[in-house]
Motif scaffolding. Structure first.
Motif, short mmCIF file in Angstrom:
data_model
loop_
_atom_site.label_atom_id
_atom_site.label_comp_id
_atom_site.label_asym_id
_atom_site.label_seq_id
_atom_site.Cartn_x
_atom_site.Cartn_y
_atom_site.Cartn_z
N ILE A 54 59.58 -8.27 109.08
CA ILE A 54 58.91 -9.42 108.44
C ILE A 54 57.43 -9.09 108.24
CG2 ILE A 54 58.44 -11.89 108.59
CD1 ILE A 54 61.41 -11.27 108.68
N GLU A 55 56.92 -9.37 107.05
CA GLU A 55 55.50 -9.18 106.75
C GLU A 55 54.75 -10.50 106.84
OE1 GLU A 55 54.87 -7.22 102.98
OE2 GLU A 55 56.65 -5.98 103.26
N ASN A 56 53.45 -10.41 107.02
CA ASN A 56 52.51 -11.55 106.97
C ASN A 56 52.57 -12.48 108.17
OD1 ASN A 56 51.83 -10.56 104.45
ND2 ASN A 56 53.01 -12.06 103.33
N VAL A 68 57.87 -19.81 113.29
CA VAL A 68 58.58 -21.07 113.11
C VAL A 68 58.99 -21.22 111.65
CG1 VAL A 68 58.39 -23.59 113.25
CG2 VAL A 68 57.40 -22.16 115.04
N THR A 69 58.09 -20.89 110.74
CA THR A 69 58.38 -20.99 109.32
C THR A 69 59.47 -20.01 108.91
OG1 THR A 69 56.09 -21.64 108.90
CG2 THR A 69 57.36 -20.87 107.00
N VAL A 70 59.38 -18.77 109.40
CA VAL A 70 60.39 -17.76 109.08
C VAL A 70 61.76 -18.19 109.61
CG1 VAL A 70 61.14 -15.38 109.48
CG2 VAL A 70 58.73 -15.87 108.99
N LYS A 86 57.29 -8.11 114.85
CA LYS A 86 57.36 -8.59 113.46
C LYS A 86 58.77 -8.41 112.90
CE LYS A 86 52.82 -9.19 113.25
NZ LYS A 86 52.40 -9.88 114.43
N THR A 87 59.75 -8.87 113.70
CA THR A 87 61.15 -8.77 113.28
C THR A 87 61.87 -10.09 113.47
OG1 THR A 87 61.91 -8.06 115.47
CG2 THR A 87 61.32 -6.32 113.90
N ALA A 88 63.00 -10.20 112.78
CA ALA A 88 63.91 -11.33 112.95
C ALA A 88 65.31 -10.75 113.09
CB ALA A 88 63.85 -12.27 111.75
N PRO A 138 57.65 -11.91 103.31
CA PRO A 138 58.62 -10.93 102.81
C PRO A 138 59.41 -10.30 103.96
CG PRO A 138 56.52 -10.66 101.70
CD PRO A 138 56.29 -11.64 102.81
N ALA A 139 60.74 -10.25 103.76
CA ALA A 139 61.64 -9.72 104.79
C ALA A 139 62.55 -8.66 104.18
CB ALA A 139 62.46 -10.85 105.39
#
Length: 109
Positions: free
Chosen positions: A46-48, A56-58, A78-80, A104-105
């Motif tokens: 995940i960026e940004n 939370v938003t992601v 920075k991962t999901a 961006p993912a």
């Protein structure tokens, strides 16, 4: 109530939820143990993500995709990690949901 008070109260509530041993939702590892053979797990870069509310938003964006069973965000990495039904959702639709929310993912290979 003043806007600042509301923001502080919300941040406090999120902090308390994060400290609870069981959390509000199962972790991806807990959900993975309960997944059926039809489910798939994908890790997204995940960026940004720069602040405490970005995850939370992601997470909200990815969970809104039909077929997604669980999302676990690792802010430091920075991962999901997403568990989903590949007959309903795809890496592309999940990544697009995050990208459309401003993060961006890209699925890892």
């Amino acid at each position: 109530m003043k806007r600042t008070d509301i923001i502080v109260a919300g941040a406090f509530a999120l902090g308390l939820a994060a400290m609870h041993p069981g959390g509000l939702l199962p972790t991806a590892a807990q959900a993975a143990s309960a997944t059926s053979q039809a489910e798939q797990t994908t890790v997204f870069d995940i960026e940004n993500m720069t602040c405490a509310l970005c995850p939370v938003t992601v997470k909200t964006a990815m969970e809104a995709v039909t077929g997604v069973a669980a999302v676990e965000i690792n802010f430091d990495a920075k991962t999901a990690t997403v568990i989903f039904d590949p007959s309903v959702a795809s890496d592309e639709t999940i990544g697009t949901a995050s990208t459309n929310a401003g993060y961006p993912a890209r699925a890892r290979d």
